[in-house]
Design an enzyme around this catalytic site. Structure first.
Site, short mmCIF file in Angstrom:
data_model
loop_
_atom_site.label_atom_id
_atom_site.label_comp_id
_atom_site.label_asym_id
_atom_site.label_seq_id
_atom_site.Cartn_x
_atom_site.Cartn_y
_atom_site.Cartn_z
N THR A 1 29.94 39.94 37.39
CA THR A 1 28.79 40.50 36.27
C THR A 1 29.20 39.56 34.95
O THR A 1 28.39 38.99 33.96
CB THR A 1 30.28 41.60 35.49
OG1 THR A 1 29.57 42.45 37.01
CG2 THR A 1 30.20 42.40 33.87
N GLY B 1 37.50 40.75 25.86
CA GLY B 1 35.97 40.98 26.42
C GLY B 1 35.62 39.93 25.06
O GLY B 1 35.72 39.17 24.85
N LYS C 1 42.18 37.40 33.42
CA LYS C 1 44.43 37.64 32.91
C LYS C 1 44.87 38.28 33.32
O LYS C 1 45.96 37.49 33.24
CB LYS C 1 43.99 39.14 31.33
CG LYS C 1 42.72 40.34 32.56
CD LYS C 1 41.71 40.24 31.86
CE LYS C 1 40.74 41.37 33.18
NZ LYS C 1 39.82 41.72 32.15
N LYS D 1 46.62 41.25 29.64
CA LYS D 1 46.22 41.15 28.46
C LYS D 1 47.29 41.17 27.28
O LYS D 1 47.55 40.45 26.47
CB LYS D 1 44.90 42.32 27.47
CG LYS D 1 43.59 42.16 29.23
CD LYS D 1 42.87 43.50 28.62
CE LYS D 1 41.77 43.09 29.38
NZ LYS D 1 40.79 43.79 28.99
N ASP E 1 46.00 46.38 33.25
CA ASP E 1 44.81 45.77 32.91
C ASP E 1 45.14 45.64 32.05
O ASP E 1 45.62 43.96 30.69
CB ASP E 1 43.14 45.69 33.04
CG ASP E 1 42.82 45.06 32.37
OD1 ASP E 1 42.50 43.95 32.71
OD2 ASP E 1 42.00 45.10 31.49
P1 NDP Z 1 32.56 40.12 39.66
O1 NDP Z 1 32.84 41.25 40.91
O2 NDP Z 1 31.20 41.25 39.27
O3 NDP Z 1 32.27 39.14 39.43
C1 NDP Z 1 33.19 37.99 40.67
C2 NDP Z 1 32.28 37.63 41.53
O4 NDP Z 1 33.17 36.14 42.27
C3 NDP Z 1 31.64 38.16 42.54
O5 NDP Z 1 30.01 37.71 42.90
C4 NDP Z 1 32.05 37.16 44.20
O6 NDP Z 1 31.96 37.29 44.90
C5 NDP Z 1 32.87 35.92 43.59
N1 NDP Z 1 33.87 35.69 44.46
C6 NDP Z 1 34.73 36.16 44.73
N2 NDP Z 1 35.31 35.19 45.67
C7 NDP Z 1 34.47 33.74 45.14
C8 NDP Z 1 35.18 32.17 46.22
N3 NDP Z 1 35.87 32.23 47.12
N4 NDP Z 1 33.94 31.61 45.15
C9 NDP Z 1 32.77 31.75 44.89
N5 NDP Z 1 33.02 33.35 44.40
C10 NDP Z 1 33.44 34.15 44.85
O7 NDP Z 1 33.79 40.33 38.32
P2 NDP Z 1 33.48 40.19 37.15
O8 NDP Z 1 32.43 38.73 36.44
O9 NDP Z 1 33.64 41.75 36.20
O10 NDP Z 1 35.27 39.63 36.67
C11 NDP Z 1 35.67 38.41 36.44
C12 NDP Z 1 36.38 37.56 35.58
O11 NDP Z 1 36.24 37.91 35.03
C13 NDP Z 1 37.69 38.81 36.72
O12 NDP Z 1 39.15 38.21 36.28
C14 NDP Z 1 37.55 40.08 35.11
O13 NDP Z 1 39.01 40.27 34.91
C15 NDP Z 1 37.48 38.93 34.55
N6 NDP Z 1 36.66 39.99 33.05
C16 NDP Z 1 35.95 40.54 33.27
C17 NDP Z 1 34.58 41.68 32.77
C18 NDP Z 1 33.95 42.46 32.46
O14 NDP Z 1 34.02 43.03 32.16
N7 NDP Z 1 33.53 42.67 34.07
C19 NDP Z 1 35.59 41.02 31.26
C20 NDP Z 1 36.46 40.09 30.68
C21 NDP Z 1 37.12 39.98 31.96
P3 NDP Z 1 31.86 39.02 45.94
O15 NDP Z 1 31.18 40.03 45.18
O16 NDP Z 1 30.65 38.52 47.12
O17 NDP Z 1 33.07 39.35 46.32
N1 HSE Z 2 37.97 45.89 32.74
C1 HSE Z 2 37.87 45.75 31.84
C2 HSE Z 2 38.07 46.67 31.03
C3 HSE Z 2 37.29 44.74 31.65
O1 HSE Z 2 37.43 47.70 31.20
O2 HSE Z 2 38.31 46.19 29.86
C4 HSE Z 2 37.11 43.72 30.32
O3 HSE Z 2 38.48 42.43 30.36
#
Ligand code: NDP
Ligand code: HSE
Length: 431
Positions: free
Chosen positions: A14, A135, A106, A206, A202
């Site tokens: 994402t 975010g 985080k 934060k 979570d």
């Molecule tokens: P996702 O699960 O959508 O994306 C993570 C990606 O990383 C997946 O595509 C996953 O692949 C890939 N991945 C996992 N392991 C590896 C590896 N060893 N090498 C390369 N790629 C890998 O997570 P998000 O984007 O939602 O979140 C990412 C980070 O951002 C997290 O720390 C989250 O807490 C933080 N965050 C998220 C927010 C949100 O709105 N979603 C907002 C703020 C922070 P696969 O799916 O195949 O496992």
């Molecule tokens: N899972 C988190 C939330 C993503 O819902 O706020 C943003 O950090």
């Protein structure tokens, strides 16, 4: 200052997708504003076949994270894969390779951040973590820069989009908890383990980061009191509304009588307070400084583009300075500080007792509350179920948490009380 910055992303989910989109589509505006070319050199993910909805230049995608971390041309490694391991190992290796790091992780920073920041200081590189809290809201910048002149009195935040989305759906549309959670997952707001969102974990991650910045203390996740939203029922939401309150999952850190409070729990907030109007996936952080007074920051707390916006802001900050000024970093860490124990906090409270519908019950309960110096502000009892139990709702004046816990223990042992008492802390002015 360099005029070209090569960026490598690990994790094309994402946030990775949002970040890549912004770098690719808003490269022009970034160049106009900064004079710097931000080049998306590499993206590593386990799955590089899936359609992510954006077109990435040939040769950028790889399944090998090491090819990002060890590429001598890459200036900034952006960790967006989440989790503790191997994310931590990747970040430490990138730091040792003298690369600046940007992360939204985080959970990792709250639990392992002290070691990561120490390693970064040792190697003269920076860790950007704006996206890790709230975010798209630039709250890290606010605490490190905008309000640097203030002693921080208190921070109150709605900083988990998923739980705020669930509570809003339950309040406004009477949607069931599980359906609202499924929708938040579908929209990409929830963590890969959604118990992190709904159990306050979570939010606590934060809050750990915010408290550390606000009070110059080490990242102290284990000291944060946490309680999630899973015990909140539609009935409590209705009673709260009748009393003029909304229920929100609040992160609170404040400094009082030489001690720092760090707590996450559902909180009843008066309807007329600005923060109680923060609905859906939106986050808000209220910060009170001794010089500036009350300030508040509002925006989307999750999702691909809002979070990507914060990630890219960190990359730009890093590009602006060969070495970020130490004043901006987490350079100041206090050596003496005290975290307040949860039993020592004071608050107003909402109680929902499951009381038998028979004469004398209210006086038994209020007698115990009185014995513990807990004074009643208002009472609601609805419906009659002679011989059965009915919810008895009590709102209190300010009381000590320790007294509340002891009083509830005694009340729950009464034969006229049929179920465990639910209590919610209440913010606002005393009536
Ligand atoms: P996702 O699960 O959508 O994306 C993570 C990606 O990383 C997946 O595509 C996953 O692949 C890939 N991945 C996992 N392991 C590896 C590896 N060893 N090498 C390369 N790629 C890998 O997570 P998000 O984007 O939602 O979140 C990412 C980070 O951002 C997290 O720390 C989250 O807490 C933080 N965050 C998220 C927010 C949100 O709105 N979603 C907002 C703020 C922070 P696969 O799916 O195949 O496992
Ligand atoms: N899972 C988190 C939330 C993503 O819902 O706020 C943003 O950090």
């Amino acid at each position: 200052m360099k005029d070209k910055i090569n960026v490598g992303i690990i994790g094309f989910g994402t946030v990775g997708t949002g970040t890549a989109k912004i770098l690719l589509e808003n490269g022009d505006v970034l160049k106009k504003r900064t004079g710097i070319d931000f080049v998306l050199k590499r993206i590593a993910d386990l799955d590089i076949k899936r359609d992510r909805g954006i077109k990435v230049p040939e040769g950028v995608l790889t399944t090998d994270a090491a090819s990002v971390i060890n590429d001598p041309d890459i200036d900034v490694v952006v960790e967006l894969m989440g989790g503790i391991r191997p994310a931590k190992d990747f970040i430490i290796q990138a730091i040792k390779n003298k690369k600046h790091v940007v992360t939204a992780n985080k959970a990792l920073l709250a639990t392992e951040g002290n070691e990561i920041f120490a390693e970064a200081r040792k190697n003269g590189v920076e860790i950007g973590f704006e996206a890790s809290v709230a975010g798209g809201i630039p709250i890290i910048k606010v605490l490190r820069e905008g309000l640097v002149a203030n002693n921080i009195v208190a921070v109150y935040g709605i900083i988990n989009g998923t739980s705020n989305y669930i509570l809003t759906k339950m309040t406004d549309e009477k949607v069931e908890f599980s359906d609202a959670l499924k929708e938040a997952q579908r929209l990409g707001y929830a963590e890969s383990d959604p118990t992190f969102d709904i159990e306050g974990i979570d939010t606590a991650h934060k809050l750990t980061i915010l408290s550390s910045l606000a009070y110059g203390i080490p990242l102290s996740y284990n000291e944060v009191y946490k309680e999630g939203i899973t015990k909140i029922t539609a009935q409590d939401i209705e009673f709260a509304s009748e009393l003029g309150y909304k229920i929100k999952l609040l992160a609170i850190t404040k400094f009082s009588n030489g001690e720092i409070e760090m707590r996450v729990h559902p909180t009843m907030i008066p309807n007329e307070y600005l923060i109680s109007k923060v609905d859906g996936v939106f986050n808000a952080v209220y910060v009170e400084g001794d010089a500036v007074g009350a300030t508040m920051y509002y925006g989307r707390g999750a999702g691909d583009m809002p979070t990507g916006s914060a990630v890219v802001a960190d990359i730009v900050d890093i590009a602006h300075c060969d070495k970020w000024q130490k004043a901006k970093g987490r350079g100041y860490v206090s050596s003496s500080y005290k975290i307040k124990k949860m039993e020592d906090i004071e608050s107003m409270y909402y109680f929902r007792f499951s009381a038998m519908d028979q004469p004398g019950v209210l006086s038994k309960i209020s007698g115990i509350l009185g014995n513990y110096n807990i004074s009643i502000a208002s009472v609601i009892q609805k419906g009659r179920r002679l011989g059965g139990s009915v919810p008895l709702v009590v709102l209190t004046h300010t009381a000590k948490e320790r007294d509340v816990l002891n009083a509830i223990k005694e009340i729950d042992a009464l034969p006229v009380v049929s179920d465990k008492t639910l209590f919610i802390r209440v913010e606002g002015k005393e009536e």
